[in-house]
Motif scaffolding. Structure first.
Motif, short mmCIF file in Angstrom:
data_model
loop_
_atom_site.label_atom_id
_atom_site.label_comp_id
_atom_site.label_asym_id
_atom_site.label_seq_id
_atom_site.Cartn_x
_atom_site.Cartn_y
_atom_site.Cartn_z
N ALA A 71 -16.13 43.50 -10.45
CA ALA A 71 -15.50 43.69 -8.83
C ALA A 71 -16.31 41.90 -9.02
O ALA A 71 -15.12 41.54 -8.44
CB ALA A 71 -17.08 44.01 -8.67
N VAL A 72 -17.12 40.97 -9.26
CA VAL A 72 -16.45 39.49 -8.13
C VAL A 72 -16.00 38.88 -9.17
O VAL A 72 -14.55 38.54 -8.35
CB VAL A 72 -18.52 39.24 -9.33
CG1 VAL A 72 -18.31 37.64 -8.86
CG2 VAL A 72 -19.43 39.39 -8.74
N VAL A 73 -14.89 39.29 -10.61
CA VAL A 73 -14.23 38.82 -10.93
C VAL A 73 -13.17 38.55 -10.57
O VAL A 73 -11.84 37.87 -10.18
CB VAL A 73 -14.18 38.57 -12.40
CG1 VAL A 73 -13.08 38.10 -13.32
CG2 VAL A 73 -15.12 37.90 -13.69
N ASN A 74 -12.92 39.77 -10.41
CA ASN A 74 -11.62 40.86 -9.57
C ASN A 74 -11.09 40.08 -8.23
O ASN A 74 -10.49 39.65 -8.27
CB ASN A 74 -11.82 42.50 -10.12
CG ASN A 74 -11.36 43.24 -11.24
OD1 ASN A 74 -10.04 43.08 -11.29
ND2 ASN A 74 -11.72 42.78 -12.28
N TRP A 75 -12.40 40.11 -6.79
CA TRP A 75 -12.52 39.85 -6.33
C TRP A 75 -12.14 37.96 -6.47
O TRP A 75 -11.01 37.63 -5.29
CB TRP A 75 -13.13 39.38 -5.32
CG TRP A 75 -13.49 39.18 -4.08
CD1 TRP A 75 -12.78 39.77 -3.31
CD2 TRP A 75 -14.01 38.16 -3.98
NE1 TRP A 75 -13.38 38.56 -2.15
CE2 TRP A 75 -14.12 37.26 -2.82
CE3 TRP A 75 -15.65 37.08 -4.54
CZ2 TRP A 75 -14.53 37.30 -1.66
CZ3 TRP A 75 -16.09 36.26 -3.49
CH2 TRP A 75 -15.44 35.72 -2.08
N LEU A 76 -12.55 36.99 -7.32
CA LEU A 76 -12.27 35.87 -7.40
C LEU A 76 -10.99 35.53 -7.60
O LEU A 76 -10.30 34.85 -6.95
CB LEU A 76 -13.17 35.49 -8.63
CG LEU A 76 -14.59 35.58 -7.76
CD1 LEU A 76 -15.89 34.86 -9.16
CD2 LEU A 76 -14.51 33.93 -6.49
N LYS A 77 -10.65 36.14 -8.53
CA LYS A 77 -8.82 36.14 -9.07
C LYS A 77 -7.95 36.40 -8.18
O LYS A 77 -6.63 36.02 -7.50
CB LYS A 77 -8.55 37.08 -10.64
CG LYS A 77 -9.62 37.21 -11.98
CD LYS A 77 -9.06 37.42 -12.28
CE LYS A 77 -7.45 38.55 -13.02
NZ LYS A 77 -7.82 39.14 -14.01
N GLU A 78 -8.13 37.19 -6.94
CA GLU A 78 -7.14 38.14 -6.22
C GLU A 78 -7.13 36.62 -4.84
O GLU A 78 -6.19 36.49 -4.19
CB GLU A 78 -8.19 38.58 -4.91
CG GLU A 78 -7.59 40.09 -5.71
CD GLU A 78 -8.13 41.17 -5.09
OE1 GLU A 78 -8.47 41.26 -4.00
OE2 GLU A 78 -8.12 43.01 -5.83
N GLN A 79 -8.36 35.44 -5.05
CA GLN A 79 -8.26 34.08 -4.15
C GLN A 79 -7.50 33.29 -5.09
O GLN A 79 -7.30 32.09 -4.14
CB GLN A 79 -9.52 33.50 -3.96
CG GLN A 79 -11.04 34.48 -3.68
CD GLN A 79 -10.22 35.30 -2.47
OE1 GLN A 79 -10.08 35.12 -1.74
NE2 GLN A 79 -10.06 36.85 -2.59
N GLY A 80 -7.08 33.05 -5.80
CA GLY A 80 -6.22 32.58 -6.99
C GLY A 80 -7.02 31.44 -7.26
O GLY A 80 -6.77 29.83 -6.68
#
Length: 354
Positions: free
Chosen positions: A95-104
């Protein structure tokens, strides 16, 4: 070669194999909550109140207060600003990794970082020692192509019982925004002040934001995971489709956790007593690599597994994380072990080292 056993009961300090009792020095139930009768009773109370599962999204129009209440207690336990629970440690990390990836944001990975915080199923990790990697970090961060860089790593090496120093955080460039993403699955509940985990060991920097993820299924004895961070970060993660689509941790377990604070403190104290007893028995044997006050004792002597098995003692020894990896052999002490269990193990290990 490791023998694999199939049993029909949960092991505690002992287990039964083909009608014979073996001492069990393996697993990750460090505080023994899975077999603690008082905790089991609290869980039964929770199930009578909340049932076996809450079949809904945490973002639905019906909210159970137990989640917020338990998350406040988890945050206090971990000495963190806030907490957010999910149904597994793997899901918490993703959940954290996916959110961080979305931020670029760009990612830098530490050696042996847990798969829960990987970006890809076959994530490439540095083939360096932890110390060698941290010496490179200031330059790697300074050269990062994105204004914010994520450093993803474990809180310690639980497989080989090696502690990590985080003093390198003070050497990171001040003009680069950094997010430290730390998997503390094998630390929460057993390291740090009163078992509060890795958070208190991380130097505070104005340009460094800390996010800690952890499985609760180890020391804490709960089938779920947790994210520990500042409220704004957790609120942003909660608004993602990834989180909204997740089934939550069964509420009965969070009820039991909330009622068991004294139980956790007692188990933590007992675990430390048991670890120190074993440390005193094997401290100068040369058999083990070990973090002081930590329940995992790693050995390169894989033969200990088969040798102790003949004495009806079962320890941890199998290839991890994949069947193609080298066997990892270690002894795990838990809060359930009795002094005579540890003495019996110590006697056999003394014979091995003599």
């Amino acid at each position: 070669m490791t023998t694999h056993y199939s049993i029909d009961h949960l092991p505690g300090r002992t287990l039964a194999v083909d009608g014979q009792e073996y001492l069990f020095f393996s697993g990750t139930s460090y505080l023994g909550m899975a077999q603690n009768p008082v905790f089991q009773s609290l869980l039964q109370d929770g199930m009578m109140r909340y049932g076996t599962v809450f079949g809904s999204s945490r973002n639905g129009n019906l909210q159970l207060r137990i989640y917020e209440e338990a998350e406040q207690k988890l945050a206090a336990f971990a000495r963190a600003e806030a907490a957010l629970t999910l149904s597994s440690g793997m899901l918490a990390g993703q959940a954290v990794v996916n959110w961080l990836k979305e931020q670029g944001f760009g990612f830098l990975y530490g050696p042996n970082a847990h798969p829960a915080i990987w970006q890809e199923p076959t994530q490439r990790l540095p083939a360096l020692s932890f110390d060698a990697w941290t010496r490179q970090l200031p330059d790697l961060v300074a050269a990062a192509p994105t204004p914010t860089v994520v450093i993803a790593l474990n809180s310690l090496d639980a497989l080989c019982s090696v502690a990590y120093s985080f003093s390198w955080v003070n050497q990171l460039p001040e003009n680069q925004s950094v997010i430290l993403l730390i998997d503390d699955s094998h630390g929460l509940g057993i390291i740090g002040p009163a078992g509060s985990g890795i958070g208190s060991q991380i130097p505070q920097r104005a340009n460094v934001r800390l996010i800690v993820t952890a499985s609760l299924a180890k020391a804490m004895g709960l089938p779920g995971g947790v994210i520990l961070a500042d409220p704004a970060t957790l609120n942003a993660i909660r608004q993602t489709a990834f989180f909204g689509a997740c089934s939550p941790i069964p509420p009965a377990y969070l009820y039991a956790f909330g009622q068991a604070q004294d139980l956790y403190r007692a188990a933590f104290s007992q675990l430390k007593t048991n670890i120190r007893q074993f440390e005193n028995r094997v401290g100068d044997s040369g058999l083990f690599q070990h973090i002081p006050d930590y329940p995992v004792f790693y050995t390169e002597q894989d033969r200990l597994y088969s040798s102790l098995l003949t004495k009806q003692i079962l320890i941890y020894s199998f290839a991890y994380p994949t069947p193609a990896d080298k066997p990892n052999t270690r002894i795990v002490i838990s809060a359930l072990h009795r002094p005579e269990d540890i003495e019996r193990l110590g006697d056999y290990l003394y014979e091995e080292s003599s």
